[in-house]
Design a protein around this motif. Structure first.
Motif, PDB file in Angstrom:
ATOM      1  N   GLU A  42       0.833  -1.206   0.000  1.00 36.85           N
ATOM      2  CA  GLU A  42       0.000   0.000   0.000  1.00 36.85           C
ATOM      3  C   GLU A  42       0.870   1.260   0.000  1.00 36.85           C
ATOM      4  O   GLU A  42       0.538   2.243  -0.668  1.00 36.85           O
ATOM      5  N   SER A  43       1.981   1.235   0.729  1.00 30.87           N
ATOM      6  CA  SER A  43       2.880   2.386   0.771  1.00 30.87           C
ATOM      7  C   SER A  43       3.526   2.637  -0.585  1.00 30.87           C
ATOM      8  O   SER A  43       3.665   3.785  -1.012  1.00 30.87           O
ATOM      9  N   VAL A  44       3.918   1.569  -1.269  1.00 27.57           N
ATOM     10  CA  VAL A  44       4.484   1.712  -2.614  1.00 27.57           C
ATOM     11  C   VAL A  44       3.426   2.297  -3.546  1.00 27.57           C
ATOM     12  O   VAL A  44       3.697   3.256  -4.289  1.00 27.57           O
ATOM     13  N   ASP A  45       2.222   1.734  -3.511  1.00 30.36           N
ATOM     14  CA  ASP A  45       1.149   2.237  -4.370  1.00 30.36           C
ATOM     15  C   ASP A  45       0.825   3.699  -4.064  1.00 30.36           C
ATOM     16  O   ASP A  45       0.635   4.504  -4.978  1.00 30.36           O
ATOM     17  N   ASP A  46       0.772   4.059  -2.781  1.00 29.78           N
ATOM     18  CA  ASP A  46       0.511   5.448  -2.391  1.00 29.78           C
ATOM     19  C   ASP A  46       1.620   6.370  -2.884  1.00 29.78           C
ATOM     20  O   ASP A  46       1.354   7.478  -3.355  1.00 29.78           O
ATOM     21  N   TYR A  47       2.868   5.931  -2.755  1.00 33.67           N
ATOM     22  CA  TYR A  47       4.006   6.727  -3.229  1.00 33.67           C
ATOM     23  C   TYR A  47       3.891   6.980  -4.733  1.00 33.67           C
ATOM     24  O   TYR A  47       4.024   8.118  -5.194  1.00 33.67           O
ATOM     25  N   LEU A  48       3.611   5.925  -5.489  1.00 35.26           N
ATOM     26  CA  LEU A  48       3.497   6.069  -6.946  1.00 35.26           C
ATOM     27  C   LEU A  48       2.315   6.968  -7.324  1.00 35.26           C
ATOM     28  O   LEU A  48       2.427   7.803  -8.226  1.00 35.26           O
ATOM     29  N   GLN A  49       1.198   6.828  -6.631  1.00 38.58           N
ATOM     30  CA  GLN A  49       0.023   7.655  -6.908  1.00 38.58           C
ATOM     31  C   GLN A  49       0.305   9.116  -6.565  1.00 38.58           C
ATOM     32  O   GLN A  49      -0.069  10.017  -7.314  1.00 38.58           O
ATOM     33  N   THR A  50       0.938   9.367  -5.443  1.00 36.04           N
ATOM     34  CA  THR A  50       1.278  10.736  -5.045  1.00 36.04           C
ATOM     35  C   THR A  50       2.204  11.378  -6.063  1.00 36.04           C
ATOM     36  O   THR A  50       2.017  12.546  -6.440  1.00 36.04           O
ATOM     37  N   CYS A  51       3.194  10.642  -6.523  1.00 39.44           N
ATOM     38  CA  CYS A  51       4.111  11.164  -7.549  1.00 39.44           C
ATOM     39  C   CYS A  51       3.334  11.526  -8.816  1.00 39.44           C
ATOM     40  O   CYS A  51       3.552  12.596  -9.399  1.00 39.44           O
ATOM     41  N   GLN A  52       2.418  10.645  -9.221  1.00 36.61           N
ATOM     42  CA  GLN A  52       1.624  10.904 -10.421  1.00 36.61           C
ATOM     43  C   GLN A  52       0.767  12.155 -10.237  1.00 36.61           C
ATOM     44  O   GLN A  52       0.706  13.015 -11.118  1.00 36.61           O
ATOM     45  N   GLU A  53       0.107  12.279  -9.095  1.00 35.68           N
ATOM     46  CA  GLU A  53      -0.756  13.429  -8.829  1.00 35.68           C
ATOM     47  C   GLU A  53       0.026  14.738  -8.801  1.00 35.68           C
ATOM     48  O   GLU A  53      -0.497  15.782  -9.186  1.00 35.68           O
ATOM     49  N   GLN A  54       1.274  14.683  -8.353  1.00 35.25           N
ATOM     50  CA  GLN A  54       2.097  15.882  -8.253  1.00 35.25           C
ATOM     51  C   GLN A  54       2.963  16.112  -9.491  1.00 35.25           C
ATOM     52  O   GLN A  54       3.728  17.072  -9.536  1.00 35.25           O
ATOM     53  N   GLY A  55       2.835  15.230 -10.474  1.00 35.65           N
ATOM     54  CA  GLY A  55       3.614  15.367 -11.697  1.00 35.65           C
ATOM     55  C   GLY A  55       5.103  15.150 -11.485  1.00 35.65           C
ATOM     56  O   GLY A  55       5.932  15.717 -12.197  1.00 35.65           O
ATOM     57  N   ILE A  56       5.441  14.313 -10.513  1.00 33.47           N
ATOM     58  CA  ILE A  56       6.837  14.013 -10.173  1.00 33.47           C
ATOM     59  C   ILE A  56       7.188  12.616 -10.690  1.00 33.47           C
ATOM     60  O   ILE A  56       6.385  11.692 -10.567  1.00 33.47           O
ATOM     61  N   THR A  57       8.370  12.477 -11.228  1.00 36.36           N
ATOM     62  CA  THR A  57       8.844  11.157 -11.642  1.00 36.36           C
ATOM     63  C   THR A  57       9.246  10.377 -10.391  1.00 36.36           C
ATOM     64  O   THR A  57      10.092  10.855  -9.623  1.00 36.36           O
ATOM     65  N   PRO A  58       8.664   9.208 -10.163  1.00 32.66           N
ATOM     66  CA  PRO A  58       9.022   8.425  -8.969  1.00 32.66           C
ATOM     67  C   PRO A  58      10.495   8.021  -9.014  1.00 32.66           C
ATOM     68  O   PRO A  58      11.027   7.689 -10.073  1.00 32.66           O
TER      69      PRO A  58
END
Length: 87
Positions: free
Chosen positions: A49-65
């Motif tokens: 869940e933490s990995v998925d949240d990290y990837l989703q947050t990066c996508q929402e903020q327009g940041i490359t994970p």
């Protein structure tokens, strides 16, 4: 060292005797992403869940994970070799 793996990310495993919880963090990235649970099954789920949240947050903020094992540390090697050296 035992680790968890999910979507190319590696999670460390730790136990806090004081708090009686298992906890960990995503290794080999600068961002601090942690997870915790009171049993092994839930710890693995919390990590995913933490990995998925990290990837989703990066996508929402327009940041490359960030990606672990980019193959860069004073010398350049293949990412697979970098990962093998860490493990």
């Amino acid at each position: 060292m035992e680790t968890l793996n999910y979507k190319g990310y590696i999670g460390s495993l730790h136990y806090s005797q004081t708090d009686k919880i298992f906890w960990g963090k995503i290794e080999m990235i600068r961002s601090v992403v942690t997870f915790e649970a009171d049993n092994a099954h839930d710890l693995e789920q919390s990590f995913q869940e933490s990995v998925d949240d990290y990837l989703q947050t990066c996508q929402e903020q327009g940041i490359t994970p960030e990606k672990p094992f980019k193959g860069v540390f004073n010398i350049r090697i293949k990412p697979e070799l970098h990962k093998a050296a860490y493990e």
